[in-house]
Design an enzyme around this catalytic site. Structure first.
Site, PDB file in Angstrom:
ATOM      1  N   ASP A  85      59.027  17.765 -42.396  1.00  0.00           N
ATOM      2  CA  ASP A  85      58.963  16.488 -43.097  1.00  0.00           C
ATOM      3  C   ASP A  85      59.908  16.562 -44.301  1.00  0.00           C
ATOM      4  O   ASP A  85      60.528  17.593 -44.561  1.00  0.00           O
ATOM      5  CB  ASP A  85      57.521  16.158 -43.495  1.00  0.00           C
ATOM      6  CG  ASP A  85      56.918  17.204 -44.416  1.00  0.00           C
ATOM      7  OD1 ASP A  85      57.649  18.088 -44.901  1.00  0.00           O
ATOM      8  OD2 ASP A  85      55.705  17.152 -44.649  1.00  0.00           O
TER       9      ASP A  85
ATOM     10  N   ASP B 164      51.741  14.711 -35.104  1.00  0.00           N
ATOM     11  CA  ASP B 164      51.335  15.935 -35.801  1.00  0.00           C
ATOM     12  C   ASP B 164      50.046  15.595 -36.523  1.00  0.00           C
ATOM     13  O   ASP B 164      49.853  14.453 -36.950  1.00  0.00           O
ATOM     14  CB  ASP B 164      52.381  16.368 -36.833  1.00  0.00           C
ATOM     15  CG  ASP B 164      52.265  15.555 -38.116  1.00  0.00           C
ATOM     16  OD1 ASP B 164      52.674  14.375 -38.099  1.00  0.00           O
ATOM     17  OD2 ASP B 164      51.751  16.076 -39.126  1.00  0.00           O
TER      18      ASP B 164
ATOM     19  N   HIS C 276      40.915  27.273 -29.902  1.00  0.00           N
ATOM     20  CA  HIS C 276      40.340  26.287 -28.983  1.00  0.00           C
ATOM     21  C   HIS C 276      40.830  24.877 -29.297  1.00  0.00           C
ATOM     22  O   HIS C 276      41.229  24.136 -28.394  1.00  0.00           O
ATOM     23  CB  HIS C 276      38.813  26.332 -29.037  1.00  0.00           C
ATOM     24  CG  HIS C 276      38.183  25.242 -28.229  1.00  0.00           C
ATOM     25  ND1 HIS C 276      38.048  25.318 -26.856  1.00  0.00           N
ATOM     26  CD2 HIS C 276      37.725  24.019 -28.582  1.00  0.00           C
ATOM     27  CE1 HIS C 276      37.509  24.198 -26.409  1.00  0.00           C
ATOM     28  NE2 HIS C 276      37.307  23.395 -27.436  1.00  0.00           N
TER      29      HIS C 276
ATOM     30  N   CYS D 176      37.087  25.169 -19.975  1.00  0.00           N
ATOM     31  CA  CYS D 176      38.272  25.331 -20.827  1.00  0.00           C
ATOM     32  C   CYS D 176      38.890  26.710 -20.589  1.00  0.00           C
ATOM     33  O   CYS D 176      38.189  27.713 -20.478  1.00  0.00           O
ATOM     34  CB  CYS D 176      37.888  25.167 -22.297  1.00  0.00           C
ATOM     35  SG  CYS D 176      39.255  25.496 -23.441  1.00  0.00           S
TER      36      CYS D 176
ATOM     37  N   CYS E  43      37.351  30.358 -25.180  1.00  0.00           N
ATOM     38  CA  CYS E  43      36.369  30.010 -24.143  1.00  0.00           C
ATOM     39  C   CYS E  43      36.327  31.036 -23.017  1.00  0.00           C
ATOM     40  O   CYS E  43      35.305  31.205 -22.364  1.00  0.00           O
ATOM     41  CB  CYS E  43      36.665  28.617 -23.590  1.00  0.00           C
ATOM     42  SG  CYS E  43      36.240  27.315 -24.770  1.00  0.00           S
TER      43      CYS E  43
ATOM     44  N   CYS F 192      41.067  28.240 -22.673  1.00  0.00           N
ATOM     45  CA  CYS F 192      41.616  28.824 -23.898  1.00  0.00           C
ATOM     46  C   CYS F 192      41.058  30.227 -24.113  1.00  0.00           C
ATOM     47  O   CYS F 192      40.018  30.583 -23.554  1.00  0.00           O
ATOM     48  CB  CYS F 192      41.333  27.921 -25.101  1.00  0.00           C
ATOM     49  SG  CYS F 192      39.770  28.250 -25.925  1.00  0.00           S
TER      50      CYS F 192
END
Lengths: 377, 377
Positions: free
Chosen positions: A90, A269, A338, A307, A312, A309
């Site tokens: 930014d 974002d 996660h 999930c 998980c 991830c």
């Protein structure tokens, strides 16, 4: 730079592909926020394993600490933080207006004292572009003034004039830089105009007139109610060219992302997945879970059934709850992994739905299943 | 259970191999401390990649939170925290004496209020063994009373009597448990006796008389000067059997570990590498680095030249310093990774030196190169 691959029949949603100096980005895309040269609690290796396509760096924070001398010495932000994928920075404007002290805005730029040690500092459109050139980001943002919410039409209109003049100077500065540099840094303009339809249109048209590699919609997620936020996007989007990416800054909850994609936004974002993770909140397709709640004490299931991830695959809700309650670092690492996986996977599924022509159904189901709780707002 | 592989010609140092229910441990060994069911800032996967052979869990902390009902529900500590390697648990005694409030020691056990919410609790030798059986650790420690430093001979002698009576009850309780359980949990006795040679000897002899799978030297690292600590070990070690592992509790700095190995110690646990990491301090063969020091701002080198840890492979001192200064979680993750690697690698090199018959030279060089700074004490 940007290739529009397809448009959805049921909405303004788009599939696209953005080429940057450090890699190709499939859109719609979510960009994890790496404020101080690190996505909080994550390593670059973990971000790669999560298939993060691009991350965001905050110019204001990096400008204040470690400072540009350090970043220059290390050869830019990519090398400093050991992330070789695309980075968007930014302009620092938003943080100057939200964090810094004793701001004084002149037509030339902004005088402020940084929030860490109060050092008096000046930033102009030209300086904002130079700082981002030093950071070496793949996508730089113009310096804008972001009006607060609520604000009067007159204030928003005057502020917009400043933003447009600054955008022109940013463009000129980046043209000079382009002649000196081998690496092409993309520059995005920012549409402001607060909640006023006429100003949003004027802002979009003037910014497109200047001509940028992409267009952000700023001045959203500044405290306004969700319908106002949606309107701000709806009032800007029709005046943006099809062949450039659109980026809604600082947004949002999972259903908001889907609804904004349906309104033609390509890039996002947001600190929600990382910030809420550090507060013990996990995202699921049915809404958020507050792991501090006693109901999870004996829960052997993963944060979200099915999930994939790392959190998980290996750990139970009960264990992660224990870590959160005991304020253990592994707790917020696992919830962050996660939540970022959830946001990134949501975009993967959205792109697949757009490719398959099933976005309307995907949108309907996702938004219907997702229960909004207070923790998200 | 324990195989003494070789003895050093120049010192009391030993190479050994300890077989537990969850794996074989090569000694000398360093055990990272996982107080609350997690080695602070690390994931089990990272501990495996660091080649941690065994970790320590703190019974007191786990007893207080999440509590034994939760641990039992999840099938023990290994499953709860997803660590399938060996675990040693302490008895909780040390934490009761250092953390808990309103302690009252009777011959039967200890009444105390936990440090979190003040709940009145009672722990006896039998309860300590039952709790560790529930945790399912591979090595359990007897409940002991750890006298403060300094303390009078009379107090230390009386305290020691209690510790020996409690050790006998722990042994009896574990024998009962052994008949009910399929998994063999090793039990270690603890030598106390403060800084008094006669009491250390009496404690060692009485504890060996009861008969355990290994022997710890407790009551060290309680504030005493290093020579006193070394003496406490020297006064205990000759009375411990060769064919059982010896464990010096809560120690120490890298050169202390080498010096204690030379005095016949096989096992160590210490919070220094993880705790100092979270304070921005990194261990190297030449001593510690305080990353908060400005000298590292522009340093492109790794924390330690030639180090193969994940932090040194990918990140510079300058970047890690930035993370530490900005209080970013990745900063303490990287320093923790490095420091644990340093301690574990030090033990790997020590074992190799013992195997090669070069321990005397290795010890001399390591201790000479290592510069002790204030940060370590």
């Amino acid at each position: 730079m940007f290739q529009l691959l397809s448009k959805d029949a049921s909405s303004e949603a788009r599939r696209g592909r953005l080429t940057t100096a450090h890699g190709v980005i499939e859109t719609p895309v979510f960009m994890p926020v790496g404020t101080q040269g690190t996505v909080k609690a994550m390593s670059p290796q973990e971000l790669r394993e999560l298939n993060a396509q691009i991350i965001l760096g905050n110019t204001y924070h990096l400008f204040v600490r470690p400072g540009m001398d350090v970043i220059r010495h290390f050869g830019g932000l990519h090398r400093f933080m050991n992330w070789d994928g695309p980075i968007l920075t930014d302009s620092g404007g938003y943080q100057i207006f939200s964090l810094a002290k004793l701001r004084k805005i002149t037509d030339d730029g902004v005088h402020f004292q940084n929030h860490l040690d109060g050092t008096p500092t000046f930033i102009s459109p030209e300086i904002a572009m130079e700082v981002q050139a030093t950071l070496g980001s793949d996508i730089a943002m113009v310096l804008d003034e972001c009006p607060p919410w609520p604000c009067e039409h007159e204030y928003a209109a005057r502020s917009l004039e400043t933003t447009i003049r600054w955008a022109r100077r940013c463009k000129e500065q980046s043209a000079i830089r382009d002649q000196q540099s081998e690496i092409k840094q993309l520059v995005f303009g920012i549409v402001q105009g607060a909640t006023f339809a006429d100003l949003r249109r004027a802002s979009a048209e003037a910014t497109v007139q200047i001509g940028f590699d992409g267009y952000a919609i700023g001045g959203v997620s500044v405290g306004e109610p969700e319908p106002e936020m949606m309107l701000a996007v709806e009032n800007s989007e029709p005046f943006l060219p099809d062949d450039k990416p659109r980026y809604a800054m600082g947004l949002g909850t999972p259903p908001q992302l889907i609804e904004l994609i349906a309104r033609g936004v390509d890039m996002f974002d947001c600190v929600l997945p990382t910030r809420l993770a550090r507060n013990g909140t996990a995202f699921t397709a049915r809404g958020t879970l507050n792991l501090k709640n006693a109901e999870f004490t004996l829960d052997k299931g993963p944060l979200e059934e099915g999930c994939a991830c790392p959190a998980c695959r290996e750990f139970s809700r009960g264990y992660i709850r224990h870590l959160v309650k005991a304020e253990e670092i592994l707790g917020l690492r696992l919830t962050t992994l996660h939540n970022l996986h959830f946001y990134l996977e949501l975009m993967t599924r959205t792109r697949a739905a757009l490719d398959a022509g099933t976005f309307a159904e995907f949108r309907r189901q996702f938004v219907a299943n997702y229960r909004t709780r207070e923790a998200q707002s």
